[in-house]
Design an enzyme around this catalytic site. Structure first.
Site, short mmCIF file in Angstrom:
data_model
loop_
_atom_site.label_atom_id
_atom_site.label_comp_id
_atom_site.label_asym_id
_atom_site.label_seq_id
_atom_site.Cartn_x
_atom_site.Cartn_y
_atom_site.Cartn_z
N LEU A 124 31.59 -23.43 -74.03
CA LEU A 124 31.65 -24.73 -74.78
C LEU A 124 32.33 -25.28 -75.69
O LEU A 124 32.67 -26.21 -76.42
CB LEU A 124 31.56 -25.35 -73.62
CG LEU A 124 31.30 -27.34 -73.26
CD1 LEU A 124 32.10 -27.96 -72.68
CD2 LEU A 124 29.77 -27.63 -72.42
N THR A 125 30.92 -25.05 -76.67
CA THR A 125 30.40 -25.68 -77.13
C THR A 125 31.06 -25.04 -78.89
O THR A 125 31.58 -24.79 -78.85
CB THR A 125 29.02 -25.05 -78.00
OG1 THR A 125 28.12 -25.21 -76.56
CG2 THR A 125 28.02 -25.35 -79.46
N GLU A 126 31.18 -25.98 -79.86
CA GLU A 126 31.98 -26.01 -81.13
C GLU A 126 31.52 -26.76 -81.74
O GLU A 126 29.67 -27.16 -82.03
CB GLU A 126 33.52 -27.20 -81.07
CG GLU A 126 34.31 -26.12 -79.61
CD GLU A 126 35.67 -27.52 -79.65
OE1 GLU A 126 36.00 -28.90 -81.07
OE2 GLU A 126 36.45 -27.12 -78.23
N THR A 158 27.67 -17.34 -75.82
CA THR A 158 26.68 -15.71 -74.53
C THR A 158 27.20 -14.82 -74.38
O THR A 158 28.43 -15.74 -73.41
CB THR A 158 25.38 -16.45 -74.22
OG1 THR A 158 23.98 -17.53 -74.53
CG2 THR A 158 24.70 -15.07 -73.54
N GLN A 281 -15.50 -18.31 -73.97
CA GLN A 281 -14.76 -19.25 -73.10
C GLN A 281 -13.38 -19.95 -73.79
O GLN A 281 -12.26 -20.37 -72.37
CB GLN A 281 -15.79 -20.20 -72.25
CG GLN A 281 -15.92 -19.68 -71.36
CD GLN A 281 -18.00 -20.38 -71.54
OE1 GLN A 281 -18.45 -21.92 -72.10
NE2 GLN A 281 -18.46 -20.34 -70.04
N ILE A 339 -4.57 -15.38 -78.56
CA ILE A 339 -5.77 -14.56 -77.35
C ILE A 339 -4.80 -13.43 -78.70
O ILE A 339 -5.20 -12.66 -78.01
CB ILE A 339 -4.50 -14.49 -76.06
CG1 ILE A 339 -5.26 -15.94 -75.46
CG2 ILE A 339 -4.90 -14.02 -75.16
CD1 ILE A 339 -4.46 -16.53 -74.26
N GLY A 341 -3.92 -12.56 -81.78
CA GLY A 341 -4.72 -12.17 -82.87
C GLY A 341 -3.48 -11.72 -83.39
O GLY A 341 -1.97 -11.85 -83.21
N GLU A 365 22.24 -25.09 -73.12
CA GLU A 365 22.00 -25.90 -71.62
C GLU A 365 21.37 -27.30 -71.24
O GLU A 365 20.60 -27.44 -71.16
CB GLU A 365 21.31 -25.14 -70.56
CG GLU A 365 23.07 -23.53 -70.84
CD GLU A 365 21.97 -22.55 -69.49
OE1 GLU A 365 21.24 -22.69 -68.79
OE2 GLU A 365 22.59 -21.84 -69.72
#
Ligand SMILES: Cc1cc2nc3c(=O)[nH]c(=O)nc-3n(C[C@H](O)[C@H](O)[C@H](O)COP(=O)(O)OP(=O)(O)OC[C@H]3O[C@@H](n4cnc5c(N)ncnc54)[C@H](O)[C@@H]3O)c2cc1C
Length: 384
Positions: A124-126, A158, A281, A339, A341, A365
């Site tokens: 679809l995309t252009e 894709t 925590q 988390i 690192g 999309e």
């Protein structure tokens, strides 16, 4: 709607086994080789991923929206490339045909898409038609002898470099823009005048190539028009994307589940200040935020899928699913890098790969902004 809980449980268990035993051990290889190995594709064929959404009479599994969402949440707990290659056929690769194809188009293509013998893509995309897809400039000229001559270029498609079947959207009304006057065509690779580029370099999703589709005096018979009716291609693609928005939301929830699992394990393994980082925590808060958001996405997706299965109008809900789940996945990826690192930023743990891979889901999309606009538009519509 779940039709057969036992059959679904088996499908989900087979998928979990594929993810654990085949997909995850090959994730680094997929990235290094920039392709999903043949044996992994074969394993997905065995569990039927290619045909999950395709009706049983055409060789697929005919999963309902809810069943498909559950299956996608399992299949995507590994690198994104697997589901692109193994399950695009169960989404945008086949949905235009399922929705609007003629009986002959269904008989010709769906069985081959269901087994993965053919790979389908949606073009679809252009360059000048992205969010505003109705601005597409590809033209299909009726030659008056039962054929169309198509000219134009599609980009970011894709699987274009490897696809066998292209759903191509082109203007047949001679006008410059607008949804009416766009027609959808099914064009097979090998058709003179259709060619594709190599893989367009991109941020992530190695193993899931995107590329350009070139249409240069590509002559196709009128029987290539999806549903046999010119001028309604935009409605066809909207119907397809409407369903796909639930799919993509589920496809964005699987990676978030996996990242949270990996993060939990790492917080117990990694020691700093003489104790596992899990005992902090501030780390726990990040994990908890991920969990809350994953469960919100899952609940919204499954409720929307059930509504769709009941035949209710879910135009606004699918945008909510797509927007929330893809943004949620981005937030989870960001927290999980934090988390881990330094281990989250360097290669090796697969976390930086997820971070790059999932970024695209907020763009394709329908971008997040387009979905927010769609939600607002529907809110006003509901006011009457
Ligand atoms: C990895 C990948 C795979 C893809 N696969 C496919 C495929 O298989 N088939 C296919 O046809 N296409 C595919 N696409 C294309 C994709 O659908 C488009 O990139 C997307 O629709 C956005 O269009 P654009 O890139 O032209 O961005 P633009 O439309 O130029 O948008 C640029 C920015 O402007 C914003 N914007 C635009 N209009 C508005 C507005 N009215 N209000 C507020 N903000 C606005 C957007 O949200 C965005 O932030 C793929 C893209 C990627 C990256």
């Amino acid at each position: 709607m779940i039709r057969d809980q036992q059959a679904l449980d088996k499908l989900l268990e087979d998928t979990r086994r594929f993810v654990r035993e085949v997909a995850i051990p090959n994730e680094d290889r997929v990235e290094a080789e920039d392709r999903v190995p043949d044996e992994c594709v074969a394993a997905m064929r065995e569990i039927g991923t290619f045909g999950w959404s395709i009706p049983e009479e055409f060789g697929g599994k005919g999963l309902t929206s809810e069943e498909l969402a559950l299956a996608f949440m399992e299949l995507t707990q590994c690198s994104v490339a697997y589901r692109v290659v193994g399950a695009q056929n169960a989404g945008i690769g086949s949905e235009t045909i399922i929705r609007d194809g003629t009986d002959e188009q269904k008989r010709t293509y769906l069985p081959k898409l269901a087994t993965g013998e053919m790979l389908g893509c949606l073009a679809l995309t252009e360059e000048n038609a992205g969010s505003d897809a109705t601005a597409l400039e590809t033209v299909a000229e009726d030659t008056g002898d039962g054929h169309y001559l198509i000219n134009g270029t599609k980009r970011y498609i894709t699987l274009a470099p490897v696809a066998d079947l292209f759903a191509v959207f082109a203007r047949t009304d001679g006008r410059q823009r607008g949804g009416s006057g766009i027609s959808a065509f099914l064009i097979e690779r090998g058709t003179p005048g259709l060619s594709t580029s190599g893989s367009t370099p991109k941020m992530g999703q190695e193993g899931a190539p995107i590329g350009e589709v070139y249409l240069e005096d590509c002559r196709v018979p009128a029987s290539a028009v999806i549903g046999g009716q010119p001028g309604v291609g935009f409605a066809t693609v909207m119907k397809c994307l409407n369903k796909q928005r639930i799919n993509l939301a589920a496809l964005s929830t699987g990676p978030a589940i996996r990242m949270l699992d990996d993060a939990l394990a790492y917080t117990i393994e990694r020691q700093q200040f003489g104790r596992p980082i899990a005992e902090n925590q501030l780390i726990q808060a990040m994990l908890a935020e991920c969990k809350v958001e994953i469960e919100c996405a899952r609940a919204l997706i499954l409720e929307t899928a059930r509504k769709r299965d009941r035949g209710e109008d879910v135009t606004m809900e699918v945008s909510m699913c797509k927007y929330y789940a893809t943004e949620m996945c981005g937030r989870v990826a960001d927290r999980v890098v934090q988390i881990f690192g330094g281990q989250g930023y360097v290669k090796g743990r697969g976390i930086e790969r997820f971070y790059r891979d999932v970024r695209a889901t907020r763009i394709y999309e329908g971008t997040s902004q387009i979905h927010l606009l769609n939600i607002a538009k529907n809110l006003y519509r509901q006011m009457g």
